[in-house]
Motif scaffolding. Structure first.
Motif, PDB file in Angstrom:
ATOM      1  N   LEU A  60      36.870  33.308  39.587  1.00 25.90           N
ATOM      2  CA  LEU A  60      37.899  32.258  39.507  1.00 25.90           C
ATOM      3  C   LEU A  60      39.148  32.690  38.750  1.00 25.90           C
ATOM      4  O   LEU A  60      39.794  31.888  38.070  1.00 25.90           O
ATOM      5  CB  LEU A  60      37.320  30.972  38.911  1.00 25.90           C
ATOM      6  CG  LEU A  60      36.174  30.325  39.696  1.00 25.90           C
ATOM      7  CD1 LEU A  60      35.719  29.041  39.022  1.00 25.90           C
ATOM      8  CD2 LEU A  60      36.571  30.043  41.147  1.00 25.90           C
ATOM      9  N   TYR A  61      39.479  33.978  38.832  1.00 23.64           N
ATOM     10  CA  TYR A  61      40.773  34.431  38.312  1.00 23.64           C
ATOM     11  C   TYR A  61      41.304  35.524  39.226  1.00 23.64           C
ATOM     12  O   TYR A  61      40.570  36.139  40.003  1.00 23.64           O
ATOM     13  CB  TYR A  61      40.665  34.924  36.870  1.00 23.64           C
ATOM     14  CG  TYR A  61      40.080  36.316  36.694  1.00 23.64           C
ATOM     15  CD1 TYR A  61      40.900  37.449  36.698  1.00 23.64           C
ATOM     16  CD2 TYR A  61      38.713  36.508  36.508  1.00 23.64           C
ATOM     17  CE1 TYR A  61      40.371  38.728  36.527  1.00 23.64           C
ATOM     18  CE2 TYR A  61      38.177  37.780  36.336  1.00 23.64           C
ATOM     19  CZ  TYR A  61      39.018  38.883  36.337  1.00 23.64           C
ATOM     20  OH  TYR A  61      38.489  40.137  36.180  1.00 23.64           O
ATOM     21  N   THR A  62      42.603  35.756  39.126  1.00 23.53           N
ATOM     22  CA  THR A  62      43.225  36.833  39.880  1.00 23.53           C
ATOM     23  C   THR A  62      44.471  37.285  39.136  1.00 23.53           C
ATOM     24  O   THR A  62      44.887  36.662  38.148  1.00 23.53           O
ATOM     25  CB  THR A  62      43.562  36.388  41.318  1.00 23.53           C
ATOM     26  OG1 THR A  62      44.000  37.529  42.075  1.00 23.53           O
ATOM     27  CG2 THR A  62      44.639  35.322  41.343  1.00 23.53           C
ATOM     28  N   SER A 139      49.956  40.074  45.146  1.00 23.60           N
ATOM     29  CA  SER A 139      48.973  41.161  45.272  1.00 23.60           C
ATOM     30  C   SER A 139      48.359  41.013  46.662  1.00 23.60           C
ATOM     31  O   SER A 139      48.361  39.924  47.229  1.00 23.60           O
ATOM     32  CB  SER A 139      47.922  41.120  44.156  1.00 23.60           C
ATOM     33  OG  SER A 139      47.250  39.888  44.084  1.00 23.60           O
ATOM     34  N   PRO A 140      47.870  42.093  47.243  1.00 28.64           N
ATOM     35  CA  PRO A 140      47.432  42.041  48.644  1.00 28.64           C
ATOM     36  C   PRO A 140      46.290  41.050  48.871  1.00 28.64           C
ATOM     37  O   PRO A 140      45.413  40.902  48.026  1.00 28.64           O
ATOM     38  CB  PRO A 140      46.951  43.476  48.923  1.00 28.64           C
ATOM     39  CG  PRO A 140      47.521  44.313  47.833  1.00 28.64           C
ATOM     40  CD  PRO A 140      47.682  43.432  46.650  1.00 28.64           C
ATOM     41  N   VAL A 141      46.332  40.380  50.017  1.00 30.88           N
ATOM     42  CA  VAL A 141      45.235  39.501  50.425  1.00 30.88           C
ATOM     43  C   VAL A 141      44.300  40.298  51.327  1.00 30.88           C
ATOM     44  O   VAL A 141      44.747  40.916  52.301  1.00 30.88           O
ATOM     45  CB  VAL A 141      45.754  38.260  51.170  1.00 30.88           C
ATOM     46  CG1 VAL A 141      44.585  37.422  51.685  1.00 30.88           C
ATOM     47  CG2 VAL A 141      46.636  37.418  50.262  1.00 30.88           C
ATOM     48  N   THR A 142      43.008  40.296  51.001  1.00 32.16           N
ATOM     49  CA  THR A 142      42.032  41.007  51.814  1.00 32.16           C
ATOM     50  C   THR A 142      40.967  40.047  52.336  1.00 32.16           C
ATOM     51  O   THR A 142      40.474  39.185  51.598  1.00 32.16           O
ATOM     52  CB  THR A 142      41.375  42.170  51.032  1.00 32.16           C
ATOM     53  OG1 THR A 142      40.501  42.893  51.904  1.00 32.16           O
ATOM     54  CG2 THR A 142      40.584  41.676  49.826  1.00 32.16           C
ATOM     55  N   GLY A 242      42.216  42.064  41.541  1.00 33.78           N
ATOM     56  CA  GLY A 242      43.660  42.120  41.709  1.00 33.78           C
ATOM     57  C   GLY A 242      44.097  41.937  43.151  1.00 33.78           C
ATOM     58  O   GLY A 242      45.036  42.592  43.609  1.00 33.78           O
ATOM     59  N   PHE A 243      43.457  40.993  43.854  1.00 32.23           N
ATOM     60  CA  PHE A 243      43.812  40.709  45.237  1.00 32.23           C
ATOM     61  C   PHE A 243      44.041  39.206  45.412  1.00 32.23           C
ATOM     62  O   PHE A 243      43.345  38.392  44.806  1.00 32.23           O
ATOM     63  CB  PHE A 243      42.703  41.161  46.196  1.00 32.23           C
ATOM     64  CG  PHE A 243      42.606  42.647  46.354  1.00 32.23           C
ATOM     65  CD1 PHE A 243      43.249  43.292  47.401  1.00 32.23           C
ATOM     66  CD2 PHE A 243      41.891  43.406  45.443  1.00 32.23           C
ATOM     67  CE1 PHE A 243      43.168  44.672  47.547  1.00 32.23           C
ATOM     68  CE2 PHE A 243      41.802  44.786  45.576  1.00 32.23           C
ATOM     69  CZ  PHE A 243      42.447  45.418  46.627  1.00 32.23           C
TER      70      PHE A 243
END
Length: 251
Positions: A60-62, A139-142, A242-243
């Motif tokens: 629950l963090y990014t 940050s990139p979405v995967t 980090g996404f």
């Protein structure tokens, strides 16, 4: 425990001359962020366990990439940042950002590998409820699925933002996060529409594993609580690596 709404997004601004990092620095940022948590018990919980739903666990963090002027050295496989750099950290858990805020204000710096970054300012913000958001990725979405090939080997299939499966899995992920937080299904729905005209493919090596993500834009519609979860915990998978951090843009 984790959806009160105090400090749920931090904007950390750094001043520096130059700082050189490996091109794949996500693991360093993740370690630096977790080291800011001044509670051994809570740090261990976030790192080792997280918040459980059925067989899934969510942190629950990014966090964003480092945002600022940079140059890439392909020969050294490194990235050099200049002058001012910003890092965005976001969480659905009040405790997470409160711990970070206390440490950032107390020490005024963070360590990234061998580098010490001096903090200029830390700005805390909360999410303003909305049933519609226009966002860009910081940050990139995967989004991916795993399967077994003909030899029984586990394989990973990453999806493009224009793939129907991409949208489907994004929305299911947010519903599962809602269930993790509230222990029930949401009453409303959410729709995540890819709005980027030229999505940029990004490949990150995290501890030897290649992760494919996309820097792009999305339009989000629906239940304000589901939009809040998307904003504060990130879109897609691997958020705590980090996404998936998104930032609102003007309509």
């Amino acid at each position: 425990m984790y959806y009160g709404g105090i400090f749920l997004r931090l904007y950390v601004n750094f001043s520096l001359d130059t700082v050189e990092l490996p091109i794949d620095y996500n693991h360093m940022l993740q370690a630096a962020i977790l080291n800011l948590i001044n509670s051994d018990e809570y740090r261990k919980f976030i790192h080792d366990e997280g918040f459980a739903f059925e067989k899934r666990k969510f942190k629950l963090y990014t966090f964003s990439r480092l945002l600022g002027n940079f140059e890439i050295n392909k020969e050294k496989n490194s990235i050099m940042f200049f002058n001012k750099v910003k890092l965005i950290i976001s969480s659905m858990d009040d405790n997470f950002c409160n711990y970070l805020m206390q440490t950032l204000l107390k020490f005024g710096e963070i360590r990234l590998g061998r580098n010490i970054l001096q903090i200029d300012t830390v700005i805390a913000k909360n999410f303003e409820p909305a049933d519609e958001l226009k966002v860009v990725t910081r940050s990139p979405v995967t989004v991916y699925s795993t399967y077994l090939d003909n030899f029984g080997r586990k394989k990973t299939l990453f999806y493009h933002p224009d793939d129907k499966k991409f949208q489907e899995l994004l929305e299911k992920n947010l519903i599962k996060k809602y269930q993790t937080i509230h222990s029930k299904l949401p009453e409303g729905r959410i729709s995540v529409i890819h709005a980027g005209k030229k999505p940029k493919k990004v490949q990150v090596i995290y501890k030897g594993f290649k992760i494919t993500g996309w820097m792009t834009a999305f339009d989000l519609y629906g239940d304000p609580m589901l939009l809040k979860i998307a904003y504060e915990t990130g879109l897609g998978a691997k958020n705590s690596l980090g996404f998936g951090l998104i930032e609102t843009i003007k309509k």
